[in-house]
Structure formats: structure tokens, C-alpha cells
Design a protein around this motif. Sequence first.
Motif, PDB file in Angstrom:
ATOM      1  N   THR A 122       0.826   1.520  -6.879  1.00  0.00           N
ATOM      2  CA  THR A 122       0.381   3.053  -7.102  1.00  0.00           C
ATOM      3  C   THR A 122      -1.026   3.158  -6.332  1.00  0.00           C
ATOM      4  O   THR A 122      -1.519   3.962  -6.421  1.00  0.00           O
ATOM      5  CB  THR A 122       0.086   2.863  -8.619  1.00  0.00           C
ATOM      6  N   LEU A 123      -1.312   1.956  -5.544  1.00  0.00           N
ATOM      7  CA  LEU A 123      -2.508   1.946  -4.665  1.00  0.00           C
ATOM      8  C   LEU A 123      -2.228   2.532  -3.299  1.00  0.00           C
ATOM      9  O   LEU A 123      -0.751   2.486  -2.879  1.00  0.00           O
ATOM     10  CB  LEU A 123      -2.636   0.307  -4.389  1.00  0.00           C
ATOM     11  N   TRP A 124      -3.266   3.050  -2.805  1.00  0.00           N
ATOM     12  CA  TRP A 124      -2.934   3.732  -1.357  1.00  0.00           C
ATOM     13  C   TRP A 124      -2.946   2.276  -0.303  1.00  0.00           C
ATOM     14  O   TRP A 124      -3.792   1.586  -0.151  1.00  0.00           O
ATOM     15  CB  TRP A 124      -3.977   4.616  -0.917  1.00  0.00           C
ATOM     16  N   TRP A 125      -1.634   2.276   0.196  1.00  0.00           N
ATOM     17  CA  TRP A 125      -1.037   1.096   1.033  1.00  0.00           C
ATOM     18  C   TRP A 125      -2.102   0.844   2.056  1.00  0.00           C
ATOM     19  O   TRP A 125      -2.606  -0.372   2.465  1.00  0.00           O
ATOM     20  CB  TRP A 125       0.370   1.429   1.471  1.00  0.00           C
ATOM     21  N   ASP A 126      -2.825   1.952   2.951  1.00  0.00           N
ATOM     22  CA  ASP A 126      -3.380   1.484   4.165  1.00  0.00           C
ATOM     23  C   ASP A 126      -4.766   1.486   3.940  1.00  0.00           C
ATOM     24  O   ASP A 126      -5.621   1.253   4.924  1.00  0.00           O
ATOM     25  CB  ASP A 126      -3.058   2.708   5.162  1.00  0.00           C
ATOM     26  N   VAL A 168      -4.771  -2.655   1.235  1.00  0.00           N
ATOM     27  CA  VAL A 168      -3.624  -3.156   0.131  1.00  0.00           C
ATOM     28  C   VAL A 168      -2.365  -3.883   0.696  1.00  0.00           C
ATOM     29  O   VAL A 168      -1.904  -4.695   0.335  1.00  0.00           O
ATOM     30  CB  VAL A 168      -3.124  -2.051  -0.576  1.00  0.00           C
ATOM     31  N   ARG A 169      -1.970  -3.284   2.014  1.00  0.00           N
ATOM     32  CA  ARG A 169      -0.981  -3.779   2.711  1.00  0.00           C
ATOM     33  C   ARG A 169      -1.134  -5.169   3.097  1.00  0.00           C
ATOM     34  O   ARG A 169       0.029  -6.115   3.296  1.00  0.00           O
ATOM     35  CB  ARG A 169      -0.595  -2.792   3.719  1.00  0.00           C
TER      36      ARG A 169
ATOM     37  N   TRP B  46      -9.491   9.807   3.229  1.00  0.00           N
ATOM     38  CA  TRP B  46      -8.636   9.685   4.297  1.00  0.00           C
ATOM     39  C   TRP B  46      -9.314   9.899   5.566  1.00  0.00           C
ATOM     40  O   TRP B  46      -9.502   9.011   6.636  1.00  0.00           O
ATOM     41  CB  TRP B  46      -7.228  10.299   4.484  1.00  0.00           C
ATOM     42  N   ILE B  47     -10.291  10.660   5.428  1.00  0.00           N
ATOM     43  CA  ILE B  47     -11.212  11.046   6.614  1.00  0.00           C
ATOM     44  C   ILE B  47     -12.066  10.151   6.767  1.00  0.00           C
ATOM     45  O   ILE B  47     -12.481   9.287   7.981  1.00  0.00           O
ATOM     46  CB  ILE B  47     -11.846  12.469   6.423  1.00  0.00           C
ATOM     47  N   ARG B  48     -12.846   9.529   5.749  1.00  0.00           N
ATOM     48  CA  ARG B  48     -13.896   8.693   5.692  1.00  0.00           C
ATOM     49  C   ARG B  48     -13.193   7.380   6.266  1.00  0.00           C
ATOM     50  O   ARG B  48     -13.681   6.580   7.187  1.00  0.00           O
ATOM     51  CB  ARG B  48     -14.146   8.135   4.141  1.00  0.00           C
ATOM     52  N   LYS B 144      -2.210  10.640   3.748  1.00  0.00           N
ATOM     53  CA  LYS B 144      -2.499  10.283   5.004  1.00  0.00           C
ATOM     54  C   LYS B 144      -2.907  11.490   5.949  1.00  0.00           C
ATOM     55  O   LYS B 144      -2.500  11.763   7.072  1.00  0.00           O
ATOM     56  CB  LYS B 144      -1.297   9.668   5.857  1.00  0.00           C
ATOM     57  N   PHE B 145      -3.916  12.211   5.314  1.00  0.00           N
ATOM     58  CA  PHE B 145      -4.473  13.351   6.080  1.00  0.00           C
ATOM     59  C   PHE B 145      -5.070  12.948   7.139  1.00  0.00           C
ATOM     60  O   PHE B 145      -5.879  12.098   7.306  1.00  0.00           O
ATOM     61  CB  PHE B 145      -5.751  13.744   5.215  1.00  0.00           C
TER      62      PHE B 145
END
Lengths: 374, 298
Positions: A122-126, A168-169, B46-48, B144-145
Amino acid sequence: MDSHSDSRSDSRSGSRSGSRSDSHFIELDRVEKVFDVRRKTGFLRRERREVRAVDSISFTVARGEMVGYIGPNGAGKSTTIKMLTGILTPSGGRLRVAGIDPSRERTRLAHRIGVVFGQRTTLWWDLPLIDSYRLMHRMYRIPDARYRANLDRCVELLELGDLLDVPVRQLSLGQRMRGDIAAALLHDPEILYLDEPTIGLDVISKAKVREFLRDLNAENGTTVLLTTHDLQDIEQLCRRVMVIDHGRLMYDGPLAGLHEVGDSERILVVDLERELPPIEAAPARVVKVEGPRQWLAFPASESAAPLVARIASEYPLVDLSVREPDIEAVIAQMYAEQADRAEQADRAERADRAERADRAERAGRAGEAEDAVS
Amino acid sequence: MAEARTATAAHHPDCPDRPDRTDDAYAPYSPVRDGLRAYLMIAAMWIRSTMAYRASFAMTAFGNFAATSFDFLAILLMFSQVDELGGYTLPEIAFLYGVVGIAFGLTDLAIGSMDRLGRRVRDGTLDTLLVRPVPVLAQVAADKFALRRLGRVTQGLFVLGYALTVLDIDWTPVKVLMIPMMVLSGGLIFGAVFVAGGAFQFIALDAAEVQNSFTYGGSTLLQYPPTVFAKDLVRGVTFVLPLAFVNWVPALYVLGRPYPLDLPTWVAFTPPLVGAGCCALAGLAWRAGLRSYRSTGS
């Protein structure tokens, strides 16, 4: 938005801390989920088939309980979890979690539950781990002090300190799982759902995760419902276990009872000094011999200690190990027995019917004979 | 989205029996406001994270600018051989091009991630969005903005700037106002196509390419004057999928050109209405798509 009207009244009943709402914290009443599976059978021709992923399941979980939900692949475990979190809408039956109807008030429920999917994050992968946590902080509107305290605690207990700035990846599976568990707990959920939380983890990671969950349940009183393939998860965490197969609840009770119901056997593997004839130690029986190594099966409900003591005193023992029955075996056994019983009942009924038909026929023939006579 | 929430305060684990949830701590749930808030939150993150690598951002943004410039380069090349295209001069086409470039660029910047929805459905990561307390649409749109997409907007601005300096137009206040109106309502129309395309991906998982043909394909179509296309195609993008309202219908009014179809003049002022209508329909489609996902799980 079809639920605005009753959201208020529901929230009242949800926050009432009466004894009933605590003992029925999670409540399922004949819940069903039917999928329409369409299969291509030719050009533009499709075959429709109904699949009952969850077939009239009822159970309740009290606040603070820790329950294992097990079953083979495709048994309906994940479907149940998805209905309990509001991801899927049930096809029938009544479902309440903390007084909330999950499918109708998904976002309101989201504040009160934490969900960990073992197979996906559920984490943001990148993004670095800490970014996901910061976003959770704002998304769930967690008060600052609360957020900091929870994060500090999770970082300490789950040993995440060095990982916070890592995307996270780049985390290993075990690290990612710990990261996911922390993410699910930052907003102080009253219920934590874990779908295969130890799948693919190494022994040390598994132990860490289990210890953390045990403490969480003991200290915070968080209600935990976990699905797993690993009987050890259940043994070490849950007093209560539910077995589901083919969408039906097969068993609901303590783990020990599962072994009795399943009539399963544990295997004692014994290494002797030299090749010997099969060991005699009832109720255990030798199922396999390979040189100096012998396999003994004994009922899972019995303790291994006296058996081991006896063998050690009578035979030249070098090494031994005990193998637990796995869930699949237990369930297969349960199934075989049920099928057996059903077949017996069926046979008895058929015999009964045949006998009755026979008698009726004889009576009929007698009647005909009488007719002929008269 | 079928969800209602009266936000709850954090539940304190040390006193589980106290009903400490203050249901009125926040304003009542509103999908639009909460969605916008979540969108901005995620986009800001995402911008940060993009800005942590400024050099890389500068390069990708320039790459985006350069890649989209090739479209206009192709038009310039054509005009090295001909003086008119479908009866339109280069500055007039630059005007059409600039408007659609900015409108589409802004939409692509804002919700260009919608075409990833099908993949999310397929690999099951959509479920992780459904357990969070904010609307799914906002989460998908902000995912992924990519600020580098400003490259396309910048390029559109340059071309429009060129067109406006060269064009000989009888400027009236209405015509001046039409330019921001076209950009905004054009953005709405493209946005609706993106969202409706996303909704379609709930049902047909591999529909991303279909969606792209409408969005990217549509924006390329609108870079040229309607006179170069067959009447039926023009009718299609006017009455069925109203992409013509992004620039053709209003821009031809500004340029003082007749529209190839017989439309009354006031139609040139309707793009905001068309945009709003498209968004409403797309919103309904999205809700239906999400509902279908939640009942079938695939």
C-alpha cells in the motif's frame, strides 16, 4: 453517495460501546459473494457461469480478538477480507464492521481499519518510505502528536530506522512488509486485517512480524484478522481459527480442536544409530523406513513428549524432529471425512429407499394377486 | 463514488471503551472537496520528490518540450511546400495548434495518469486505493504526477504567442475572453475523455490504447483545420465526441472563419457548457465503472 442519509445514525450506533457492539465488532450474517465468470468459448460466444466465492458465511469477532482465517488457495479468504474492508460489495447477507456497512461507507470505515496485503504494497513504490508515512499522516488526518508517537513506536519495534529514506522498491520483501504494517497502524486502527502477512518472508522476518502483532494485540487491544497459509502463524498468534473452503466456513474454534476435527497426524522423524527394524511405540506407527531414519505418524492431538521419551529410552537415538501437519492436509482430511459421512448417509438413505420400494412392490404384487383371485 | 464519511478522530488504543470519535470534528464528507484535497496532497508529494533531482527534472521537461515540438515542426515543413492547408494560413493553424496544445497539455499534466488504471485493475493494486479514506479518482489522477509535462504546455504557449503576434484579427473584448475560455473548457473536455477512458478500463482492461487514441489522437486532429477532414469525421467530433468544442468551433469564430457544418453563431460560446456536460457524464461513467469493479472484483 447513496448513503448520506443514514450515515449519521449509523455512526451513532457504531461508536456506542455497549457490550453487544463489542462482542459483535465484526459481524457477518449469511454473507455471499457470487461472481459472474464469463469465458470465451468461440468467436463472440461466451459462456456464463456463476462462481460462489463466498457461500453464506456467518461469524462474529469480538473487539480485541485475534483470529486466524485459513484455507487453501481460492477458498474465498481474500474475497471475505475484501468485503470486510469495503473493496467488494457482497451479493447477499448482512455485514457490519464496527457498526459500519463497509461497502456503503467505505471511506468512513477506512479511518478505523488498517489493511496489509502480503502480495502487494500500500506504499508508494517509487518514493522513500517516510514519504508514504507523511502522506498517510495527512490523508488520514492524524493529529501530529499521535502520528509522531505511532511512527516512533513502529520504527523502533519494526526496526525501520535505517529504511525511512530508502525508496520502497529497493526494500527487501521482509523490510517492505514491516514498512506496510507500520503504514497500516499510523492512524490507530481498531481493526487490522492482514492478508498473508508472512508470505515469502524468511524465518527471522516472520518471527519479528509475529512478535510485533502479538504485542500490538496485547497492548492496544487491536482486533486482528489474518489470513495465512502458515499454520505456525496461527499457532503463535491466534487462539481462534476459522477454516474456509469452497466459500464455506468449515470450522470455527481453537486450533487444537482443528486437529481433532481433522483427525490429523504429526510426523516424528527419528534418526537411529544404525538400521533397525521398525520401532514399536503405539499409538505411533512407522510409515516409512530409510536406512537408519524412520518416520512415525501419531495423532496431532497427542503430546510428542512421552513418545520421544519412550523411544529415547528404548532405542539408540541420534536425532529427531517433529513435522506439523500443514493446513492443506488438515483440510483435505476434514473434507474426506465429511464426504465420507455424506456418502454413508447417502448410502443408508438409498438402501432405506430401496427397501421401502421393495416392500411397496411386494405389497403391490400381493394386491394384484388378490385382484386376480377375486 | 458511493461513499459517505463523517471523519473520525484517531481512536485511542489505551482507552478502547471510550467513544472518543468526534464525528463532527470535520465538515461533512464531500467527494469533490475531499478529492481535491487528496489530489493536491499526492501531487505535491510527487512534485517534492521530483524536485529532489532538479537536473533530471530539467532534462525530462526539456525532452517533453522538444518531443511535442516535433508536431509543430511537421506543420512548418508542410508549409515550406504549400502556402495554405485546407484554406488556412500558417498563423491560423498555429492558433488552432496553440490552443489545443495548452488545453491538452494542462489536462495531461493534471490527470495524464488515468491510462494506468487498467494495469492497476489487472495487478490488483487498485484495491490498495480502495482502503484509503479518500476518493479513488483523486488517487488515480494524482498518481505519479509528472511536472515534466509542463513541457507540452510551454510549447503550446510559444506557438500561440507566435500566432497572436502575427495574426491580423479584429480584436473585440469577447474575442479576447474567448482565448482563456477555450483553454479552460478545452481542458475540461479532454479531462472528461481521460476520466471516461479510465472508467472504460474498469470493464476492458486493455483499453488504455483506445483511450490514448481519443486523447492524444484527438489533440493531434485538432491541430489541423476542420476543412482538411471528411465531413463525417467533423460531424463525429462535433456531435458525438465533442472534441470540436475544444478549439474548432470557438476558434473559427475568433478567426472569422465559417464552420464547415451549418451551426448558428452562438454555438461558438457554448464550450464551457459542453465541457461541464462532458465532465458530468464522465463522472457518472466513472461511478458506474467503480461500482462494477466493486461488484465483480475485476
